[in-house]
Design a protein around this motif. Sequence first.
Motif: not given
Lengths: 327, 327, 327, 327, 327
Positions: E66-70, E198-202, E204-205
């Motif tokens: 349910a909870r994953e890093r982007a 949640v936004i921070s890794p997004q 990078e992605v």
Amino acid sequence: MQQLLVWQNGQVSTNCSLEALPGILADPQALVWLDLLLEDELQPYQDMLSSKFKLSRLTIETLNEARERARLVEQTGYFHLVVHGLAFDVENIEARTPKLDIIFGHNFLISIHREAMDWLASLLDEAHDESEEHLMSRGAARLLHAILDTQVDSYFPVLDVLDDMSDDLEDKAVTDASNEVQARIFRTKKALARMRRVISPQVEVMNSLITRTGDFIPTSAEPYFADVHDHLVRTFEVLDSYRDLMSGLLDVYLTTVSNRLNVIMKQLTIIATIFMPITFITGVFGQNFAHSPQVETDKGYNFWIVLLVMVLITLAQIWYFKRRKWI
Amino acid sequence: MQQLLVWQNGQVSTNCSLEALPGILADPQALVWLDLLLEDELQPYQDMLSSKFKLSRLTIETLNEARERARLVEQTGYFHLVVHGLAFDVENIEARTPKLDIIFGHNFLISIHREAMDWLASLLDEAHDESEEHLMSRGAARLLHAILDTQVDSYFPVLDVLDDMSDDLEDKAVTDASNEVQARIFRTKKALARMRRVISPQVEVMNSLITRTGDFIPTSAEPYFADVHDHLVRTFEVLDSYRDLMSGLLDVYLTTVSNRLNVIMKQLTIIATIFMPITFITGVFGQNFAHSPQVETDKGYNFWIVLLVMVLITLAQIWYFKRRKWI
Amino acid sequence: MQQLLVWQNGQVSTNCSLEALPGILADPQALVWLDLLLEDELQPYQDMLSSKFKLSRLTIETLNEARERARLVEQTGYFHLVVHGLAFDVENIEARTPKLDIIFGHNFLISIHREAMDWLASLLDEAHDESEEHLMSRGAARLLHAILDTQVDSYFPVLDVLDDMSDDLEDKAVTDASNEVQARIFRTKKALARMRRVISPQVEVMNSLITRTGDFIPTSAEPYFADVHDHLVRTFEVLDSYRDLMSGLLDVYLTTVSNRLNVIMKQLTIIATIFMPITFITGVFGQNFAHSPQVETDKGYNFWIVLLVMVLITLAQIWYFKRRKWI
Amino acid sequence: MQQLLVWQNGQVSTNCSLEALPGILADPQALVWLDLLLEDELQPYQDMLSSKFKLSRLTIETLNEARERARLVEQTGYFHLVVHGLAFDVENIEARTPKLDIIFGHNFLISIHREAMDWLASLLDEAHDESEEHLMSRGAARLLHAILDTQVDSYFPVLDVLDDMSDDLEDKAVTDASNEVQARIFRTKKALARMRRVISPQVEVMNSLITRTGDFIPTSAEPYFADVHDHLVRTFEVLDSYRDLMSGLLDVYLTTVSNRLNVIMKQLTIIATIFMPITFITGVFGQNFAHSPQVETDKGYNFWIVLLVMVLITLAQIWYFKRRKWI
Amino acid sequence: MQQLLVWQNGQVSTNCSLEALPGILADPQALVWLDLLLEDELQPYQDMLSSKFKLSRLTIETLNEARERARLVEQTGYFHLVVHGLAFDVENIEARTPKLDIIFGHNFLISIHREAMDWLASLLDEAHDESEEHLMSRGAARLLHAILDTQVDSYFPVLDVLDDMSDDLEDKAVTDASNEVQARIFRTKKALARMRRVISPQVEVMNSLITRTGDFIPTSAEPYFADVHDHLVRTFEVLDSYRDLMSGLLDVYLTTVSNRLNVIMKQLTIIATIFMPITFITGVFGQNFAHSPQVETDKGYNFWIVLLVMVLITLAQIWYFKRRKWI
């Protein structure tokens, strides 16, 4: 004020005329050092700089600006380096960061500044003297190194002054709760921020001095410039750690103020705790009734008995405060 | 104080004369370790260093400076490494970071310091003894590793002392509201800042030791240096986290002081809330009128009735404070 | 409002019709500058931009958004640069950061904005005049530089205003404990955060302007753009250091408020410490007993003796407070 | 305690003797997993590790150290990976971070730890059972992945515990002004700092596991390791954000304490403001004069009139406090 | 709930059976979009996903969490992108960040989520309609862009809500000293921390989407993805600056509380300073002596004279407080 030093054929001459300059600059073995201490405007020297040294319009514009960030710009035939001195006025807790423009090419170096700088003045004096190993005898790169090295060394006395001041403020922050302490801490912080803002880009610039000037700096001179770079980095780190200390000191001062409040409130509480109960007792025996026991049963000792009781209550309270280490 | 150790032909000699040095240094299989503990100035050893070991002017200058940033400089024929020891004086809460200069080439290593260092002394003692696997038998790189490894290991007892002290301060910050606690926290913070400033560049330097010394460090020895690097990084991280803890502790201490104030003010408020109303009542019955109800209706119990009322009011208040958990 | 300037064959024309545009754009020596001051919507100009200047759908969409991050986008045949102005309303302590879209190709430049900008208006005025060295005579890259340079220079007056305001707030934070000071500090901080958020990406963009525009910027013009970049970095650093100062100021203000509390509590404590003991004494002699020593032994001086004792107690307390520097 | 599992020819054997080990290790298709749970010292296993698995002296030394930073070291024939478990003791608010050494080569894997780890025990149990797709059937790289994956998954319950605790502390910080709250916040912060210090290098190490192990990890298995890396990064970010929250909570707690002080002071001020004026009135009518108006004009109602006035004053004050929302 | 859209031969069909899927997927010109809104478990769709779309075990596992890093994972034949939505519940001051898995290949795209998302629902509606330029007519890359663009655009209303709330909190922090304000500030901070995480890794992605997907994204579409990336960065920066603001607000609130305390203490001090001296005077004249001057010299005015003196003292104090701006 303008000083012109020419190193040619193994000796230095200080009375060279501007007219002879083009000839000298054409000699790759010669080295010209021109120092300009501007009274106010670059204006009087502008023509000479663009005609004799071929400075570009952009360079002239930058020279005219009083506040510039440290940087290194490559132009046709020369480099333009902007660095800053550090000075700290302990009285007013203010930092000064006078700009120093250095324009250098393979056989000339121009230093331009708006404020007299002691360390630069003594370097110039040294260059006037004949000496076995003359400052200008090893070429423009080593002259540049001598200037930058002396400049960065001139930072350390400022750091020492800051160190003394920070120790002094540290003692004050713990013992003195007056408003002046916080103002001093804040102004020191502000001064440090200013110095930091000036040194920070200088570190980068010094770093790129070797890589971006091509063959200007001979490989043998590189460790010398690396040495200057390391001193700069240390200066920056020391300034940085002082900035942290100042933030910490303000917190320390705040707790000192709070502690002081505790001391005041303890005194108030002690006074109130001692006098309220015994004042209440005097109130009790000050009431008017038709029949008051203390009047009707009085054999002449009641006044003294009541007084004794009040003394005992007070002593008990003092003992209690002592035990709680309040007094 | 000067100690000269020479490893040649599988054995160590400690009574080698300086005159024999050039001959030994010419033998690529030999290894010379010179340790200089300067009393004050480098002066007495300066000539020997430049003549026998061919140290450059820049290196000599750097050796003379008492405070230097950790760094690695490549010079012709040798490398100059600057590192620092760590010592922490628990009494005065002060950090000391004595400089250690290490100059090393393929078959010699010179360690120069102004303070006696215990760990270095025991390494030297070890090198004096004949042993199966002598410290100097595996070449200059492994000797360098032995010195750096022992040095970094000497940091850990300091970290342990800091750990104990931080636990102690933590307890104090919550229970003790005296001014001394904040002074101790601040001084610890300052000492940590100083240690951090010295370790931080050392990490970089250790990192570049492998890459920038070319073939000096054989591939087989690289993991050993990587190990030292990792220990250094851990030291740095621990120092860093202690610094954070100290900032947090000052906040904790501030709230402790505020809490203490609350306790004091509660006491004052309780005292005032109890005694003000009943003192007012005594005032009411202490007034002088021609007709006072408490006098005119007094059958001898009025004094006691009023006293009872005041006791009841006080009990009610105490009950109220108990319910609000103030007392 | 729309202004169209065309530089062709060494002179500028301002009354060129839109129909002639395709012909002019086909001439690589010509230079077209179109400035659009939008009242509200891009709508009326949308068709013209896509048909005459071949702007892509993505560009049109981005133009329509009021708030965009500074950036440089390469599109077929042109570049799209988004930058921001800076304005500071001292009255309401609010920052405005109007967007400026610049679309440029090898022989045209379009500037689009929703707010009138003084510095842009004067640049346009200058371009209307015939002058020896006309703004548009050196090509699109130099025109772009002129716009960006003037824009960044328009930041410095804002920084000066901030500097004055910060000095003013600094004085207030130490002397004035009213609620308004903290609101002003906070709003300044908020305004600085907004400016910072707008300048920060602009620094990157300016950095990539040279590298990512290929041959658009001739090598000779690069130092000019580097100069603009440096001014931007300085603006950013100054904004950053002001932000730090504001955080520090809030701490200073908090300690000022705490100090003010100390002053108030001192006054309360002094009043209570002086009056509680002597009021207690009046209570003692206000009690009613059958035998009161002060009544029975009264030779007419007791009232005055007691009054004198109370005066002496008060004087002793005042002396004590003076010695502790409370009053 | 030592467990030895050998996967050979499609089946697992658990009663393999140490003597047979060299033969098995020579078979590239076999896979050996040795798990060592050290009671105290590595000593009893040291010889076996260096003779059978050819571990270098440096590896042995590192295994002996109780506290090590996470890292990956390449040695001849094997890799040495240091990672850490996470455990959180809610009672004492303390973090434990037991070290786990993993030494792996192409056909063997050794896991060495000083504390029993539940997740590792169940992995070992699983490996003891015969199953269709055995843990060790897919080679050393997938076994390593299984261990690392299970280990990182064992972090999440710790994060959940922290989450609950942080919610709990959040409620307490706003409602409870006791000293214990700040101690708990601080200790949580300290525990988080410790976990963070252990996870932070692990992230790097996991990142370099793919790139630095050459062909050890087959391309098909890379996404699996990337998955573990991502879970680690998330753990790190969550720990980081909790650390921030704890700092914020201490501020919240401080304002709660300050608010509590306000409540106390309000009560004190209300009491004083109500009783001081009316007590003063009783004082006025308690004075002794030859001619007192309240005595001389008393028709029997004066006492009640004065009492009524005092009641009215009190009611007015209560109304005033109600309007200012103090009570 | 499952929606299957197939674009083939220039038109969209929504009633395609799962059996026909392999045939469609074999057509490189077709485009399949499958949207799964999971009630609870992925279970019912798991087989279909692995058999028809050949999703790997790792992908299935990740979908189940349910909870994953982007992140962006490359798998054989498809890419797996994990992103998150943003929602903010103003009532409870809580952030929700529902996960959205996007699996895409050259001719299919699967979107899987556990919560209904408004923006995604309207995109699906749009795809159901026949339109001139259909959403799916430009290939998988542009469909992916449409989804990501709409998703990031759905962040901006959240930012606007945060903006309003922060303005509201700002006003409250200065005027309202109730406990609720700090709880709200803290919860907002916590919500912002969650969004940020949640936004921070997004960011990078999204950055690596172009570089790591090889030829999946055509060069012509790259600026579109760069646009989405820029919007994400802006979202991140805005969230970041709000986080800073919240920290600042807590400080502002703390000083407001302190200021409130000052106001209360001023009132207490004024009351005490006015009434203590005059109550003392009544005490003086309430004493009982045999000879009291105020009794013996009383001509009937003494009561009034003393009252007048007390009024004058009170007026003098009020004047003094007015001058010091206390009242």
